[in-house]
Design an enzyme around this catalytic site. Structure first.
Site, PDB file in Angstrom:
ATOM      1  N   GLU A   1      46.142  40.006  32.381  1.00 34.51           N
ATOM      2  CA  GLU A   1      47.548  39.723  32.075  1.00 34.51           C
ATOM      3  C   GLU A   1      48.472  40.762  32.720  1.00 34.51           C
ATOM      4  O   GLU A   1      49.550  40.422  33.220  1.00 34.51           O
ATOM      5  CB  GLU A   1      47.757  39.714  30.560  1.00 34.51           C
ATOM      6  CG  GLU A   1      47.052  38.567  29.832  1.00 34.51           C
ATOM      7  CD  GLU A   1      45.590  38.841  29.572  1.00 34.51           C
ATOM      8  OE1 GLU A   1      44.893  37.921  29.109  1.00 34.51           O
ATOM      9  OE2 GLU A   1      45.133  39.973  29.830  1.00 34.51           O
TER      10      GLU A   1
ATOM     11  N   ASN B   1      39.735  34.707  36.148  1.00 31.00           N
ATOM     12  CA  ASN B   1      40.757  34.116  37.005  1.00 31.00           C
ATOM     13  C   ASN B   1      40.257  33.877  38.433  1.00 31.00           C
ATOM     14  O   ASN B   1      40.184  34.813  39.240  1.00 31.00           O
ATOM     15  CB  ASN B   1      41.994  35.015  37.014  1.00 31.00           C
ATOM     16  CG  ASN B   1      43.148  34.393  37.776  1.00 31.00           C
ATOM     17  OD1 ASN B   1      43.124  33.216  38.108  1.00 31.00           O
ATOM     18  ND2 ASN B   1      44.163  35.193  38.043  1.00 31.00           N
TER      19      ASN B   1
ATOM     20  N   PRO C   1      31.500  44.978  37.306  1.00 36.25           N
ATOM     21  CA  PRO C   1      31.546  44.485  35.915  1.00 36.25           C
ATOM     22  C   PRO C   1      32.969  44.401  35.380  1.00 36.25           C
ATOM     23  O   PRO C   1      33.844  45.165  35.791  1.00 36.25           O
ATOM     24  CB  PRO C   1      30.723  45.514  35.145  1.00 36.25           C
ATOM     25  CG  PRO C   1      30.787  46.751  35.978  1.00 36.25           C
ATOM     26  CD  PRO C   1      30.863  46.286  37.402  1.00 36.25           C
ATOM     27  N   ARG C   2      33.182  43.482  34.454  1.00 29.22           N
ATOM     28  CA  ARG C   2      34.494  43.331  33.820  1.00 29.22           C
ATOM     29  C   ARG C   2      34.898  44.614  33.100  1.00 29.22           C
ATOM     30  O   ARG C   2      36.063  44.990  33.101  1.00 29.22           O
ATOM     31  CB  ARG C   2      34.447  42.159  32.828  1.00 29.22           C
ATOM     32  CG  ARG C   2      35.766  41.904  32.093  1.00 29.22           C
ATOM     33  CD  ARG C   2      36.838  41.427  33.045  1.00 29.22           C
ATOM     34  NE  ARG C   2      38.049  41.013  32.346  1.00 29.22           N
ATOM     35  CZ  ARG C   2      39.144  40.595  32.964  1.00 29.22           C
ATOM     36  NH1 ARG C   2      39.179  40.533  34.283  1.00 29.22           N
ATOM     37  NH2 ARG C   2      40.197  40.214  32.261  1.00 29.22           N
TER      38      ARG C   2
ATOM     39  N   LEU D   1      41.852  32.370  40.666  1.00 29.22           N
ATOM     40  CA  LEU D   1      42.970  32.347  41.614  1.00 29.22           C
ATOM     41  C   LEU D   1      43.067  33.636  42.415  1.00 29.22           C
ATOM     42  O   LEU D   1      43.591  33.633  43.538  1.00 29.22           O
ATOM     43  CB  LEU D   1      44.281  32.099  40.863  1.00 29.22           C
ATOM     44  CG  LEU D   1      44.354  30.774  40.111  1.00 29.22           C
ATOM     45  CD1 LEU D   1      45.651  30.688  39.317  1.00 29.22           C
ATOM     46  CD2 LEU D   1      44.243  29.596  41.068  1.00 29.22           C
ATOM     47  N   GLU D   2      42.580  34.742  41.859  1.00 32.70           N
ATOM     48  CA  GLU D   2      42.635  36.012  42.588  1.00 32.70           C
ATOM     49  C   GLU D   2      41.877  35.929  43.912  1.00 32.70           C
ATOM     50  O   GLU D   2      42.446  36.219  44.972  1.00 32.70           O
ATOM     51  CB  GLU D   2      42.108  37.149  41.711  1.00 32.70           C
ATOM     52  CG  GLU D   2      42.988  37.446  40.502  1.00 32.70           C
ATOM     53  CD  GLU D   2      42.394  38.534  39.625  1.00 32.70           C
ATOM     54  OE1 GLU D   2      41.764  39.461  40.179  1.00 32.70           O
ATOM     55  OE2 GLU D   2      42.548  38.457  38.391  1.00 32.70           O
TER      56      GLU D   2
ATOM     57  N   GLY E   1      40.370  49.237  39.024  1.00 31.56           N
ATOM     58  CA  GLY E   1      41.504  49.134  39.931  1.00 31.56           C
ATOM     59  C   GLY E   1      41.157  48.827  41.369  1.00 31.56           C
ATOM     60  O   GLY E   1      42.027  48.924  42.241  1.00 31.56           O
ATOM     61  N   GLU E   2      39.902  48.459  41.645  1.00 38.34           N
ATOM     62  CA  GLU E   2      39.493  48.202  43.025  1.00 38.34           C
ATOM     63  C   GLU E   2      39.068  46.756  43.267  1.00 38.34           C
ATOM     64  O   GLU E   2      38.581  46.433  44.342  1.00 38.34           O
ATOM     65  CB  GLU E   2      38.344  49.138  43.415  1.00 38.34           C
ATOM     66  CG  GLU E   2      38.725  50.611  43.416  1.00 38.34           C
ATOM     67  CD  GLU E   2      37.632  51.491  43.978  1.00 38.34           C
ATOM     68  OE1 GLU E   2      37.924  52.282  44.880  1.00 38.34           O
ATOM     69  OE2 GLU E   2      36.482  51.381  43.500  1.00 38.34           O
TER      70      GLU E   2
END
Length: 427
Positions: free
Chosen positions: A69, A336, A269-270, A338-339, A311-312
């Protein structure tokens, strides 16, 4: 202040207040554990509504639950801040990983605070200190006490990119009443799709408040340098993105079953904090594992690279040969797609894409991704796509083509938020 002069406030039901009070000891325990794990005692303090001394005054306030988000909000916040550079911006999140993304992506633009627990005292402490001029909530964060307190102060929340999952549409009775009161205290719901708009109406939102604007995640990324600015970590790799527990092992096992080639498997990983546990499990399968957080180099013998850093992801996606979306091979609901699609990548998902069913259907109907039924089919599809550059190229071209009509959606949201948040200067 939003443009709602005679706003009727709906009180929070006693069942919700009672349930929230009963759950507070558990919430405090969870907050303390997270604060200890992340070495952030401010997490516990801010969840109780206490603000740091340099919290912004009269900010434009956005709330985004976590990483996905926040990333979707970044272009919108940058655009609105350019309209009114003097207006401070505050972003609240629920998770420490979301906080890290705010710090990385919005440094010098927005301050960060953790969202207070949905109790009267915590919410009032937070609002008394920050005194936001406008409240913007991302997607499906329905907090009845927060919404009621905001409405009392003349800043009823604006819900943007409104999304309703199937599970949210079937709550228990006491929770349905709580959702209804929250929606009654919102000023508007800008839904991402007609189905989501119908979901908000089903939960009790007034028809006059709900409109369909579109999915802000369909907007192209503003900072494309994040995907191309650094050299690729390897000449040819498959990225398993935003994976969850068990997916790493299962994907690694099928990868190792294939003959060694010039391709590398990169697992991102998430939740990067799971890195040590994932690395230990991977090393039970093979010694040919390198771990980014440990500074390991990729050697000729390396088969799997664990990118357990934050962040990568956009950079990793930008250089990947193809992307396998995690969270979709277990009943989690996916992530997502769409990324990678915006970056023109060939994409494979598993069967569990419930939380992104419309996005998946959009890309699948255009021939822009493969949705497989399980790990066996994933193994076959990986081999086929890695061995056929022409098929990968068709997926990449289809992804770019199907998303092209949504290039203006960011501007639509920018204008909609500016119209509701009258504290913003107009152009």
């Amino acid at each position: 202040m939003t443009g709602n002069g005679n706003f009727q406030i709906t009180p929070v039901g006693w069942r919700y207040r009672w349930m929230a009070a009963m759950l507070m000891p558990f919430a405090l325990a969870v907050s303390a554990r997270l604060a200890l794990r992340h070495r952030q005692w401010r997490y516990l303090a801010e969840r109780l509504g206490w603000c740091h001394s340099d919290a912004p005054h009269r900010p434009l306030w956005f709330h985004a639950a976590s990483v996905g988000e926040v990333l979707a909000l970044v272009p919108l916040i940058r655009a609105l801040q350019a309209r009114d550079p003097a207006r401070p911006v505050l972003v609240t999140t629920v998770t420490p990983t979301g906080a890290e993304i705010v710090a990385r992506q919005l440094a010098g633009i927005a301050s960060h605070q953790y969202l207070p627990w949905d109790t009267p005292r915590a919410v009032r402490r937070f609002l008394d200190k920050t005194r936001p001029c406008c409240t913007v909530i991302m997607e499906t964060e329905l907090w009845p006490t927060l919404y009621a307190e905001c409405a009392c102060r003349g800043i009823p929340p604006l819900i943007i990119n409104g999304r309703i999952s199937t599970r949210t549409q079937r709550p228990r009775r006491w929770l349905r009443d709580a959702y209804r009161s929250a929606l009654a205290n919102s000023c508007a719901v800008l839904a991402r799709s007609p189905a989501d708009a119908e979901g908000f109406l089903t939960l009790g939102a007034a028809a006059g408040k709900v409109s369909v604007v579109g999915n802000i995640k369909l907007a192209p990324p503003v900072n494309t340098a994040a995907s191309t600015g650094k050299p690729a970590l390897h000449s040819s790799y498959v990225l398993a993105a935003s994976t969850h527990e068990d997916e790493e092992q299962r994907i690694a096992r099928l990868w190792l079953a294939q003959p060694k080639s010039e391709h590398l498997l990169v697992i991102a990983p998430r939740h990067p904090q799971r890195g040590p546990a994932i690395a230990a499990r991977l090393r039970q399968l093979t010694s040919a594992v390198a771990v980014r957080s440990q500074g390991d180099r990729i050697e000729p013998a390396t088969r799997i690279y664990l990118a357990d850093t934050l962040g990568e992801m956009q950079w990793l996606m930008g250089h990947a040969k193809l992307v396998v979306m995690g969270g979709s091979f277990i009943p989690h609901g996916g992530h997502n797609v769409l990324e990678p699609a915006h970056l023109g990548k060939a994409i494979i998902t598993g069967p569990h894409m419930d939380n992104f069913s419309e996005e998946t259907a959009l890309l699948a109907s255009a021939g822009a991704l493969y949705q497989v039924r399980g790990y066996s089919e994933l193994e076959t599809t990986l081999a086929e796509l890695l061995g056929n550059a022409a098929r990968r190229g068709k997926l990449e071209l289809a992804a770019r083509h199907v998303l092209a009509p949504f290039n203006s959606i960011l501007g639509t949201y920018e204008d909609a938020v500016a119209a509701h948040c009258r504290c913003l200067k107009t152009r």
